[in-house]
Structures are given as C-alpha cells and as structure tokens.
Scaffold this active site. Structure first.
Site, mmCIF file in Angstrom:
data_model
loop_
_atom_site.group_PDB
_atom_site.id
_atom_site.type_symbol
_atom_site.label_atom_id
_atom_site.label_comp_id
_atom_site.label_asym_id
_atom_site.label_seq_id
_atom_site.Cartn_x
_atom_site.Cartn_y
_atom_site.Cartn_z
ATOM 1 N N CYS A 125 12.333 70.982 -31.416
ATOM 2 C CA CYS A 125 11.536 71.149 -30.194
ATOM 3 C C CYS A 125 11.891 70.025 -29.230
ATOM 4 C CB CYS A 125 10.041 71.114 -30.516
ATOM 5 S SG CYS A 125 9.003 71.559 -29.104
ATOM 6 N N ASN A 173 -4.498 67.752 -37.316
ATOM 7 C CA ASN A 173 -3.947 67.725 -38.668
ATOM 8 C C ASN A 173 -3.052 66.501 -38.816
ATOM 9 O OD1 ASN A 173 -4.997 70.295 -39.677
ATOM 10 N ND2 ASN A 173 -3.714 71.207 -38.094
ATOM 11 N N CYS A 228 -1.500 73.767 -38.109
ATOM 12 C CA CYS A 228 -1.089 73.659 -36.710
ATOM 13 C C CYS A 228 -0.559 72.261 -36.396
ATOM 14 C CB CYS A 228 -2.279 73.981 -35.820
ATOM 15 S SG CYS A 228 -1.884 73.959 -34.068
ATOM 16 N N GLU A 242 11.168 76.779 -39.922
ATOM 17 C CA GLU A 242 10.071 77.210 -40.789
ATOM 18 C C GLU A 242 9.253 78.349 -40.174
ATOM 19 O OE1 GLU A 242 9.240 72.997 -43.147
ATOM 20 O OE2 GLU A 242 8.000 73.473 -41.415
ATOM 21 N N CYS A 290 1.904 66.226 -32.212
ATOM 22 C CA CYS A 290 2.544 67.310 -32.960
ATOM 23 C C CYS A 290 3.708 66.788 -33.786
ATOM 24 C CB CYS A 290 3.025 68.379 -31.980
ATOM 25 S SG CYS A 290 3.826 69.781 -32.773
ATOM 26 N N CYS A 315 5.317 66.545 -27.719
ATOM 27 C CA CYS A 315 3.860 66.370 -27.665
ATOM 28 C C CYS A 315 3.473 65.345 -28.739
ATOM 29 C CB CYS A 315 3.154 67.697 -27.906
ATOM 30 S SG CYS A 315 3.535 68.932 -26.640
ATOM 31 N N CYS A 330 3.177 83.188 -38.225
ATOM 32 C CA CYS A 330 3.496 82.187 -37.206
ATOM 33 C C CYS A 330 5.021 82.037 -37.166
ATOM 34 C CB CYS A 330 2.821 80.862 -37.557
ATOM 35 S SG CYS A 330 3.050 79.569 -36.323
#
Length: 416
Positions: free
Chosen positions: A142, A345, A388, A122, A149, A146, A135
C-alpha cells in the site's frame, strides 16, 4: 525472488511499463482467469481458431470458468475431447497460490497468497450468522501510509491484475465448496447459466478492504468486479459489494458511475490536523473535498448509505467533541450515512492505543443520538492478524523454513 521490483512512487502508476491484464507465466501459457468473454475470444482467435469457433468456445469456457468454477479444461464436458489438449497447451485456469492458510478461533479465515511472479498478499473471510464476507486485496502492499494501519507500513510493490483480484473470490468459493454441483456430478444435465445466485451460500458479500487502495488500481478493480457481478458468471449483486477508499476524490465519481457498488470511506478523524497525521492522503484531498465527493456519489441514498469507517484511537480522535463534530459534518453535507466505529487493532510498533470500551460507547451514543447509525464493529481474527488494519504479508514475519516446519508439524499431528 519476485520478478518485479518495488514501486518507487505512490499513486495510480503500475511499475510495468505497459498495462497488462495477465501476469506472465514461466511456461508461456496465458491465464484466462480475470478475462471477460470478449478478451477470451480474441485470445482464441490469436491462437488460431476461426472467428465463429472462437466466439462459441469463448462462451463455453467463460461459463465453465466463472459459473462452474472448474480449474481443468478436461472438466469442460461440452467441449470436444480433441479440443481440450489444444486449450491446455496454450492456456491455464489459475488461482492465486496458497502459501499459508490460517483459521481463527472465531471462525475467521486468512490466506497468504502468491502471484505467478512471486509477490505475496492476503485475503480474509469473515463468517457471521446471516452473512459471510470476503475481504479482498487490490494491491501488493500500500502507498497511503495511514499511521494506524499495519498494512500501510508495507511498501507498494504493484497493482494486482483483474485475474489476481477475482481469483481471490474464486479461491474462496473453492475453499467453501460453493460452486454449483461442486462434485462435478451430473454436469451433462441442462442448466440455465443465468440463474445462479449467492442466496443461501456462505460467501454472500465482498468488501474491497484488503491490502491496497482500490481507487489507485481503478481499471483492474473495475474489470474484476464486473466479472463478479456478471449474471452469467459469479452473479453477485452490486448491492452486496462495498469498495472502501481512503479518499481518492477524483476517482470516486467514476466508481459510482462505472462500477456502481456501495461506497465506504476511511474517515477516521474530523479535523484537518488529526486526519493529516493519521491519513496523510488528507493533505492532498481534504475533509471538505472528500465529503463533497461523497454527497455527489451516484446511487447514494437512505437505502444505500455511505459507510464512514472510524478507527477509535485513545486520546487522539475519540472525544465527545469529536463525536459531535462528526454528526455536524455529516448533516452539513446531508449525507445518507452509517458510521462503523472500529476499536483499534494493535500491532507491534504502533503509535496508538485502543480507546477504552467506555469511551467507544460514549462516542457511539452521541452519534446515534444525532440520528446516525454508529455500530461498534466487533474485532474478528485478531489472533491471526486478520482484523481491520492488521493485514501485512506474513512473509515479512515468517521465513519459508519456519512455514515449512509448521506445515510438517501440522501434517504429523494430523496423522498421529
């Protein structure tokens, strides 16, 4: 089905045994996007052009690819008509395939993209009054895990190639209509290829803050950003590009020396215990080692401050004591710093909650009073999961049939 398997181990390893700069295509043609002028020249020679001819054609094609943004060799008006079919037969001017495009109520735009070998990732465009920020993703998935996230809950599939990285910028320029003379009118007129700039355009800044850890794909990110900064091509200043890392210390010095863009660091905690929990990479490269690397980052100054990203997690890292410790640490290492406070978020299954607005304000005030800028980032694109920490391939949430139904409904509504 995608043609490559999940990456089984974390780190600076591409599961493809030989390093590659081009994703293989089923039709056998080579995608020129992501390649520097010299590499294009080599490919033209390999395909049978005489060296002098290959040098001339590579210069012309490079200009059309990166300065003009064309996607068809027939649009290259200063190349002989007889030469264009030869190029079309052997090469292609690619863009990532758009699987789905979403538009937030606040103007943020998110694209779900697909590579030539079937993997999805994305990118997000965030418009503001005085700038427009793209972005960009550097990996499919990934490896850092984290805990706050959503993107980090994905498995790492593979590194994106230079073409797949710079292709995001080019696709955004396509969507925003921001190529010189985008209508292709008057292309026979003389134009100095070195003077194109982003001034006055919608896309003014790039942040390497999408899916993946950029410094675990260092060489490909470097190659892509060199094309973005090339004055004869996309021509975006290094001062308008920010690379964000979770703290891959060994690559930070190289980033400053070899790429030279602005640095952002995902800090998110000021104690070993908390950062070990929410940013597991801290167990390998601790806070002190990370801050030492920041202090040594080439080009960092009061004019080019390092940005420290700090997600605000309720009752985890948001106390006044944490704010005071953050100020102490940044001053201890004499860092030219700015702190971006990011309200968490939420996403389904997340282990944390968002800090209250009062708590965020108190934290921000303490850092400001310590002489360090600490603005609170306004969440953008939450309604399309573009904020984010929310990027996670939408293919995991929607079936192809569901996407097809939505597209058909949208087309029907548009025709009504």
């Amino acid at each position: 089905m995608a043609d490559t398997n999940l990456m089984s181990i974390p780190g600076q390893v591409d599961p493809v045994p030989v390093a590659r700069d081009i994703t293989p295509r089923a039709d056998g043609r080579l995608d020129l996007i992501g390649l520097p002028k010299e590499r294009i020249r080599e490919l033209f020679e390999d395909a049978g052009l005489e060296p002098k001819q290959a040098k001339l054609r590579s210069k012309q094609v490079f200009h059309w690819l990166y300065h003009r943004g064309v996607t068809d060799f027939d649009a290259m008006t200063d190349i002989a008509k007889t030469m264009r079919p030869w190029l079309t037969e052997r090469f292609v001017i690619g863009r990532p395939e758009v699987v789905e495009a979403q538009h937030s109520t606040d103007g943020t735009r998110k694209w779900l993209l697909k590579t030539a070998d079937g993997h999805e990732f994305e990118m997000v465009f965030i418009p503001d009054a005085d700038r427009g920020t793209l972005c960009v993703s550097s990996q499919v998935g990934c490896t850092l895990n984290c805990r706050f996230c959503h993107t980090g809950t994905m498995k790492l599939v593979r590194n994106l190639t230079p073409g797949e990285i710079v292709g995001q910028v080019m696709l955004a320029r396509d969507a925003l209509g921001e190529w010189p003379k985008g209508s292709m009118a008057g292309l026979d007129e003389a134009e100095d290829e070195g003077h194109y700039s982003s001034d006055g355009r919608l896309l003014t800044n790039i942040v390497m803050m999408g899916m993946g850890e950029p410094l675990y794909n260092f060489d490909n990110v470097k190659s892509a950003l060199k094309l973005v900064m090339d004055g004869a091509g996309l021509a975006l200043s290094k001062r308008r590009i920010t690379l964000s890392t979770s703290g891959v210390v060994p690559a930070m010095q190289r980033c400053g020396e070899e790429i030279g863009v602005n640095l952002a660091v995902s800090l998110h905690a000021v104690t070993k215990e908390i950062r070990d929990e929410i940013v597991p990479l801290n167990k390998k490269y601790g806070i002190e080692e990370l801050l030492e690397a920041c202090a040594a980052y080439p080009g960092a100054s009061n004019a080019r401050r390092i940005t420290f990203e700090y997600v605000m997690l309720k009752d985890k890292n948001d106390s006044d004591e944490h704010a005071h410790e953050l100020v102490r640490l940044l001053k201890q290492y004499n860092l030219p710093a700015k702190v971006n406070l990011i309200p968490f978020n939420p996403w389904p299954g997340a282990a944390y909650e968002t800090s209250t607005p009062e708590r965020v304000r108190s934290f921000s005030n303490i850092v400001f009073e310590g002489g360090i800028s600490a603005p609170v980032r306004t969440p953008r694109g939450r309604d399309i999961d573009a904020a984010c920490g929310q990027l996670k391939t939408a293919a995991e949430k929607k079936s192809r049939a569901q996407r097809d139904r939505e597209a058909a409904e949208a087309a029907e509504a548009a025709g009504a």
